[in-house]
Scaffold this active site. Structure first.
Site, PDB file in Angstrom:
ATOM      1  N   LYS A  78       0.854  -1.203   0.000  1.00 36.04           N
ATOM      2  CA  LYS A  78       0.000   0.000   0.000  1.00 36.04           C
ATOM      3  C   LYS A  78       0.880   1.239   0.000  1.00 36.04           C
ATOM      4  O   LYS A  78       1.872   1.313   0.749  1.00 36.04           O
ATOM      5  CB  LYS A  78      -0.889  -0.022   1.241  1.00 36.04           C
ATOM      6  CG  LYS A  78      -1.849   1.168   1.374  1.00 36.04           C
ATOM      7  CD  LYS A  78      -2.764   0.959   2.589  1.00 36.04           C
ATOM      8  CE  LYS A  78      -3.759   2.116   2.734  1.00 36.04           C
ATOM      9  NZ  LYS A  78      -4.653   1.910   3.890  1.00 36.04           N
ATOM     10  N   SER A 153      -9.486   2.169   3.185  1.00 35.92           N
ATOM     11  CA  SER A 153      -8.639   2.863   2.254  1.00 35.92           C
ATOM     12  C   SER A 153      -7.676   1.947   1.492  1.00 35.92           C
ATOM     13  O   SER A 153      -7.082   2.382   0.512  1.00 35.92           O
ATOM     14  CB  SER A 153      -7.833   3.949   2.967  1.00 35.92           C
ATOM     15  OG  SER A 153      -7.070   3.394   3.992  1.00 35.92           O
ATOM     16  N   SER A 177      -9.730  -0.013   7.441  1.00 34.25           N
ATOM     17  CA  SER A 177      -9.180   0.072   6.086  1.00 34.25           C
ATOM     18  C   SER A 177      -8.491  -1.150   5.516  1.00 34.25           C
ATOM     19  O   SER A 177      -8.139  -1.149   4.346  1.00 34.25           O
ATOM     20  CB  SER A 177      -8.210   1.253   6.007  1.00 34.25           C
ATOM     21  OG  SER A 177      -8.927   2.462   6.158  1.00 34.25           O
TER      22      SER A 177
END
Lengths: 487, 95, 484
Positions: A78, A153, A177
Site C-alpha cells: 500500500k 482505504s 481500512s
C-alpha cells in the site's frame, strides 16, 4: 502454471524445489499487472528493480542459502509505506514526486523474509476513506464488479489480490481500512493488536489507531505474513515487546471449549444479506465446536463519532508537516508569496477535499474551547470502551460481527456525502479505538456475485484465536476457490 | 452549528484556504458532521480518565549515542527538494 | 514618585539545552556548530512516517535538574504536541509537555548582594528545540541542525520583585545547571535562553497586572536593562491612564528599549494534546534516588556554609562558589590545610590571577588542590615565609611538583634558628655603624634598610617576624648602652 492461483506455501515450495525461478515469478505477475491493471487501477507504481531483486533471490537460492519464510511471494505494498528508492505518495498530490531514502520497518521485514515487491498499490488519499475513490491516481475498481468500489482505504491492495495480480499485500487499518476492502473483495484481512506492527515508515494518519497488517487470500498466508512483520521495533516507541508466536505453525480449526460472543448492538437493523452471512459463519463455527453467548455493549453504537473525533484530531496534527519546504508538493509561484500564503497555497493545492475536510474537523476538535467537549471527551469514552471490552472478553474468546453494513457499493454512490460514507465504519472502528485485533474472513457471494465476509474481534494479543476461528470458516467454505470473472 | 467566521478561523489555523464561494458549503458540511459528533455529549464519563493510546505501555528509552545524521547522509536528506541555497532550505522571507 | 506607588512582578522562563551526545528524539548529534544541515535525519526533519524515540540521558538530566531545583518529580509524565506552523519547526508541531510536566513545585535559593532570597519554580519540562534560520529581503534559509536538540524549560513563579533579582535568579539557575553538568549555560551560543514576563501593579494590590513577555535576552545585563526599561514603560502607561497590551516584545540593546513584535492578530491556539507517538515517561523511586546521589553541594548552600563555618566574607564565598570546579578546588584545599581564609586568598589572587593572565582554566593546573593546601600548611607552620611561598608557587605552576619537594630541592626552608639570626643581625649591624647612628637620632626608616640587608644575608630565608623582633631588641639594647 497458474502462479496467481497458488498460496504462499505453494509458491515458496515451487521456488525452493526449483520448479520455477524468482525471476519467472516476477515476470509472470508483472505481465498480469500489464494485462489487468488498466481495468482496476490497483497498482500505482511498478518496482523497476523487481526483476533485479528476483535475480538476487535466485542467486542466493543457487548458492544454497536458506531462504526466508516468504521467499518468492509477490507482494504489492500500500502506497502508505515508505519504500527506499521507490516512489511513495500516500496517493496524494502532496507527495506525488516523493522518493524516500528509508524503508518502513514492516516492509523491510517482509523483504528480509524473501518477499518480492512488485510495486505500490492504490489507496484513499492519506488512508482517509472507505472506497479508494480519493486516490490522486484515480478510482480503483473492484474486480468482482468493475462498477463498484473495492473498499478503502486499502482498496488497491484488495483489488490487486482479488484480480490475481499479486498474492499478498501490506495494508493499513485505522478505522477498518484493511478489513472492509477484504470484505468487499472476498479476502482475508487482518488488523493486528495495536503495537504488534511497527509504524515506522508508515505515513501517519491517526497515530493511536493506525496499524499495518496483511491482506491475503488464505488465513495461513495471513498468519505467516503477520508473524514475519510483527514484533518490537526500537524506531517506534508504541510497539509492544510481547513475543510474537509462530501462528502459522499452530492454527487449529478445533473450536471446542471456545465461546464466541454475539454483540447484540451490532445485530440491530442489520441488512438481511449481512445477517444471513453471519448465520452461515455461525453454523460453521458451531460445527467446529464453538458455543455462542450473547453479549451487550451499548456504547459501540457511538463509535463512529468517537472514532472520527480522535482520528481527525490526530490527523490534523500529523499532516502539519506537509508544507513543501523539505519535500513534497510546492505550488508554482508559491515562492513569490509571503510565508503564510506559501503554506496555504501548497497545502490547499496539495491536499484533496476529503483530507482538507478531516484536517478542518480535527483542528476544530482540538481547538481552544472545544478540546474538552470533543477530543478529551472522546478519549474518556475510549477508556470506557476498553474497560467494557475487557469485561466482555471474560465471557467469550472472541466476538463474531459483521464487517460492513453492505457489500461493495457503486462507485460514486456515497462519495458526495461524507457522513454517509463514514457510516461504513460502524463495525470496524471499535477495534482501532481499543486496539483489539480483528480479522475479516470471506464467507459467500451475494446474488450479484459480490463477496460478503464476517469479522472476528479478539482481546489484545490473542490473534491466535482469530486465525483459528478464521481457519475454521475457510476450511469449511473454501471461498478462496472462487474467482472474479475475467481475472 | 458553526459560523462562517469559525470556518475562516479554522482554515487559517490549518493553513488552508477556501474560495469565497465554497465557504458556505464547507460550513454546512462541517456543521453537519460536528452536530453528528455532538451525539457523544450526553454520554456519562464522570470520573473516567482519558485514554490516549491503547497500549499504555512504558515509554521505550534509547541510548544516548550518535548514530544518525552526519556528512555522509546530508545529500540524501536534502535530496527531496530543489529549493535550496547551498545546504540550507529556502523559503519566502519570514522575518 | 511613580515607582513608589507601583511594584513590578517578574517571572522568568529559562530554556536550557541539555548536554547530551544525541538529540532528544533521534540519534543525530546534538553538538553546537557543524556544517549547514549536517546533523539531521528523517526523524528530526519531520519526514513522512518517522517517529520520535526518547533519549534516556535526557530523562536522567531532567530528573537530576528537577531534584537540584527542589522539585517534585512526576512519575508518569506525558509529552504533548504544541501545534503551530513555522519554517524552522519541521513537523508543524513541537513535542513539549503541557499537563503533567516532569518536574513541578520547586524552588531556588539565591543571593542578591548578601541577602538570601527564595523563589518558587512552578515547573520544569522537556521539549525539543527548533531549527535556526537566516534572513534577507528575498528569502529565508532554514538550518535544522538545532531541530530536536533537548531543552529543559524552567519556569519560575511570578515572584521576582526587581530586575536585579531577576538577573541574580537567572545567574543562579545557570550556576546550578553548570554545577550539575547538565547544561553549559552559554548565553551567547544560545545553550541558555531567557524570556521574561513582567507586569506592574499598585503596591498593596493582590491581583496581577497585564503581563508582557520579553523574549530572547542573551545576557544577564540585558535582562536587567530590558526589565528596567519595560517596568518604566508600563508605569508610564498606567499613570497616563493607558492600558497595557498583553503582547510579546523584543529588547533592542542598542537603543536600550523594548519594542513590540509585529503583532499577531490574536493569541495563538496551540491545540495541545498528548503525543500519541510517545507513551508515559515512567520514573521510579530508585531512579530518583540514584540521581539525587549525583547532585553536589549547590552554590547557595556552599556560600551559606562557608560564611558560617569558615567565616568567609560573602563576596569571597560567592566568588569561590561561582564555578563548581573552583569551589571544589577551594574546599579540597581547605580540607588539606585547615585555613580557609588563606586558601581563599591564594586561590582568588594567585591562582585565578595567573589563570586569567595565561588564559587558562582550572583544569589546566598542574597541581592538585592538596598541594596548594600543603603550601599553605608550610607557611602556617613557619617552615617557609610568605615571600618564599610565592617563589615555590611559581615553580609548582610550571612543574606540578609538590611544595615540599621544591622547598627541599632548592633549600628554601625558612631560617628560624634564633642563634643564627642573631649572629646575622650582629654582623649586619657591626658593618653599618653610620646607619645605627642615624637610627638613634630618630630616622626610623633605617629599619627597613637593616631588614633588607639581613634578608639579603639570609638569601630571603630568615623568618621576617623573628628578624624584626630580634633587630629591635638589639638596637634598643644598643641604645640603652649609649645612654649610659
Amino acid at each position: 502454471m497458474s502462479l496467481h492461483l497458488m498460496d504462499f506455501f505453494e509458491i515458496r515450495n515451487g521456488l525452493v524445489s526449483k520448479e520455477f525461478r524468482a525471476r519467472e515469478i516476477v515476470s509472470y505477475f508483472l505481465k498480469r499487472i500489464e494485462d489487468h491493471n488498466d481495468q482496476i487501477n490497483a497498482v500505482v507504481t511498478i518496482n523497476e528493480n523487481a526483476l533485479r531483486q528476483a535475480d538476487q533471490l535466485d542467486l542466493r537460492l543457487a548458492r544454497g542459502e536458506r531462504l526466508g519464510p516468504l521467499a518468492g511471494v509477490p507482494f504489492v505494498i500500500k502506497d502508505i509505506f515508505c519504500t527506499e528508492g521507490l516512489r511513495t505518495t500516500a496517493c496524494s498530490k502532496m507527495l506525488h514526486n516523493f522518493v524516500p531514502h528509508y524503508t518502513a520497518t514492516a516492509v523491510h521485514r517482509l523483504i528480509s523474509a524473501g518477499a518480492l515487491v512488485l510495486g505500490k498499490s492504490s489507496c484513499d488519499e492519506f488512508a482517509m476513506g472507505s472506497s479508494n475513490e480519493t486516490s490522486c491516481f484515480g478510482i480503483c475498481r473492484n474486480p468482482w464488479d468493475l462498477s463498484r468500489v473495492p473498499g478503502g482505504s486499502s482498496g488497491g491492495s484488495a483489488s490487486a489480490i482479488a484480480a490475481g495480480i499479486a498474492l499478498g499485500s501490506l495494508g493499513t487499518d485505522t478505522g477498518g481500512s484493511i478489513r472492509q476492502p477484504a470484505h468487499f473483495c472476498g479476502l482475508v484481512g487482518m488488523k493486528p493488536t495495536y503495537g504488534r506492527v511497527s509504524r515506522f515508515g508508515m505515513i501517519a494518519y491517526a497515530s493511536s489507531l493506525d496499524q499495518g497488517g496483511p491482506m491475503t487470500k488464505r488465513v495461513h498466508d495471513s498468519a505467516l505474513t503477520l508473524e514475519t512483520i510483527a514484533g518490537f521495533d526500537s524506531s517506534d516507541s508504541t510497539t509492544s515487546k510481547q513475543s510474537v508466536p509462530r501462528w502459522s505453525a499452530s492454527i487449529s480449526s478445533d473450536l471446542r471449549s471456545t465461546k464466541v460472543g454475539i454483540l447484540k448492538e451490532f445485530f440491530e437493523d442489520l441488512d438481511p444479506e449481512t445477517a444471513e452471512t453471519i448465520e452461515i459463519a455461525k453454523k460453521v463455527l458451531q460445527e467446529a465446536g464453538a458455543q455462542f453467548v450473547e453479549v451487550s455493549l451499548p456504547l459501540v453504537k457511538k463509535t463512529i463519532p468517537i472514532y472520527y473525533i480522535v482520528a481527525t484530531s490526530e490527523a490534523s496534527s500529523n499532516l502539519a508537516r506537509y508544507d513543501g519546504i523539505r519535500f513534497g508538493f510546492r505550488a508554482q509561484g508559491a515562492d513569490e508569496l509571503n510565508i503564510e500564503d506559501f503554506y496555504i497555497r501548497n497545502r490547499t493545492l496539495g491536499f484533496g477535499s476529503e483530507v482538507r475536510r478531516r484536517i478542518m474537523l480535527g483542528t476544530f476538535a482540538l481547538s481552544s474551547g472545544y478540546y474538552n467537549a470533543y477530543y478529551e471527551k472522546a478519549c474518556r469514552l475510549r477508556r470506557l470502551l476498553q474497560e467494557q471490552f475487557r469485561e466482555l472478553f471474560c465471557r467469550c474468546e472472541f466476538v463474531l460481527a459483521p464487517v460492513s453494513p453492505t457489500a461493495a457499493f457503486q462507485i460514486g454512490q456515497k462519495i458526495q456525502d461524507p457522513l454517509e460514507m463514514y457510516q461504513n465504519d460502524l463495525f470496524t472502528t471499535v477495534s482501532n479505538l481499543v486496539g483489539l485485533p480483528a480479522i475479516t474472513v470471506p464467507v459467500k457471494l451475494n446474488q450479484y456475485g459480490l463477496p460478503l465476509g464476517v469479522q472476528l474481534i479478539g482481546p489484545h494479543f490473542e490473534e491466535k484465536r482469530l486465525f483459528d476461528g478464521g481457519f475454521a470458516i475457510e476450511e469449511k467454505i473454501q471461498f478462496y476457490k472462487s474467482r472474479p470473472n475475467g481475472f | 452549528m458553526i459560523s462562517r467566521d469559525d470556518v475562516i478561523k479554522l482554515a487559517a489555523l490549518a493553513r488552508l484556504s477556501l474560495p469565497e464561494e465554497e465557504i458556505e458549503s464547507c460550513r454546512r458540511e462541517l456543521s453537519q458532521i460536528i452536530d453528528y459528533f455532538n451525539a457523544i455529549s450526553e454520554l456519562d464519563t464522570e470520573g473516567v480518565l482519558p485514554l490516549m493510546t491503547p497500549t499504555e505501555l512504558e515509554i521505550h528509552l534509547r541510548e544516548d549515542r550518535v548514530q544518525s545524521g552526519g556528512l555522509e547522509d546530508r545529500d540524501m536528506n536534502l535530496s527531496h527538494t530543489l529549493e535550496r541555497v547551498g545546504n540550507l532550505f529556502k523559503v519566502p522571507p519570514f522575518v | 514618585m511613580a515607582s513608589e506607588i507601583f511594584e513590578p512582578i517578574i517571572g522568568l522562563e529559562i530554556h536550557a539545552q541539555l548536554l547530551t551526545e544525541s538529540k532528544i528524539f533521534c540519534s543525530c548529534s546534538a553538538q553546537f556548530g557543524g556544517g549547514d544541515n549536517e546533523n539531521i535525519c528523517p526523524v528530526c526533519m519531520g519526514m513522512p512516517g518517522t517517529l520520535p524515540v526518547l533519549n534516556e540521558k535526557v530523562v536522567e538530566f531532567a530528573v537530576k535538574t528537577g531534584i537540584a531545583l527542589n522539585c517534585t518529580i512526576c512519575k508518569d509524565s506525558l509529552f504533548a504536541r504544541k501545534n503551530y506552523f513555522y519554517p524552522d519547526l519541521p513537523k508543524g508541531y513541537q513535542i513539549s509537555q503541557y499537563d503533567r510536566p516532569l518536574c513541578s513545585d520547586g524552588c531556588v535559593e539565591f543571593f542578591v548582594d548578601d541577602e538570601l532570597k527564595r523563589v518558587r519554580v512552578t515547573r520544569a519540562h522537556l521539549e525539543e528545540d527548533a531549527g535556526k534560520s537566516i534572513h534577507d529581503a528575498s528569502s529565508s534559509l532554514v538550518n535544522l541542525n538545532r531541530s530536536g536538540v533537548p531543552l529543559l524549560e524552567i519556569v519560575s513563579a511570578p515572584e521576582l520583585k526587581s530586575p536585579r533579582e531577576a538577573s541574580e535568579y537567572a545567574k543562579e539557575v545557570r550556576r546550578i545547571l553548570r554545577y550539575t553538568h547538565v547544561c553549559d549555560g552559554n548565553l551567547e551560543e544560545g545553550s541558555l535562553r531567557c524570556d521574561c514576563n513582567v507586569s506592574v501593579r499598585r503596591k498593596g494590590e493582590s491581583t496581577l497586572g497585564t503581563k508582557v513577555e520579553i523574549k530572547n535576552l542573551n545576557s544577564f545585563r540585558f535582562i536587567e536593562k530590558a526589565l528596567n526599561y519595560e517596568i518604566e514603560r508600563q508605569i508610564d502607561c498606567l499613570t497616563h491612564g493607558r492600558k497595557i497590551i498583553q503582547e510579546t516584545r523584543l529588547y533592542d540593546s542598542e537603543k536600550n528599549r523594548t519594542e513590540s513584535m509585529r503583532s499577531k492578530e490574536e493569541a495563538q491556539d496551540y491545540r495541545y494534546f498528548p503525543d500519541p507517538d510517545l507513551l508515559c515517561i515512567s520514573i521510579d523511586d530508585d531512579q530518583i534516588g540514584a540521581q539525587r546521589k549525583t547532585i553536589p553541594e549547590l552554590p547557595s548552600q556552599r556560600i551559606v556554609r562557608w560564611r558560617s563555618q569558615f567565616d568567609l566574607s560573602h563576596m569571597d564565598a560567592a566568588l569561590l562558589a561561582d564555578e563548581r570546579d573552583r569551589g571544589d578546588y577551594f574546599q579540597e584545599t581547605v580540607n588539606r590545610c585547615g585555613n580557609p581564609k588563606a586558601a581563599a586568598n591564594w586561590i582568588m589572587v594567585e591562582v585565578m590571577g595567573k589563570l586569567n593572565d595565561e588564559k587558562k582554566d582550572l583544569k589546566d593546573l598542574k597541581f592538585a588542590p592538596s598541594l596548594l593546601g600543603e603550601l599553605i600548611q608550610l607557611i602556617d607552620s613557619k617552615r617557609i615565609s610568605g615571600r618564599i611561598a610565592k617563589d615555590i608557587f611559581k615553580k609548582m605552576w610550571e612543574t606540578g611538583e609538590s611544595p615540599t619537594q621544591i622547598m627541599e630541592k632548592f633549600q628554601l626552608n625558612q631560617l628560624t634558628d634564633d642563634t643564627q639570626i642573631r649572629e646575622m643581625i650582629q654582623r649586619v649591624l657591626f658593618a653599618h655603624p653610620t646607619e645605627i647612628e642615624e637610627y638613634r637620632r630618630g630616622k626610623i626608616k633605617v629599619l627597613g634598610f637593616f631588614v633588607g640587608r639581613i634578608m639579603k644575608e639570609s638569601k630571603g630565608l630568615a623568618d621576617p617576624q623573628m628578624v624584626q623582633k630580634i633587630l629591635m631588641e638589639q638596637l634598643d639594647e644598643g641604645t640603652k648602652g649609649t645612654c649610659e
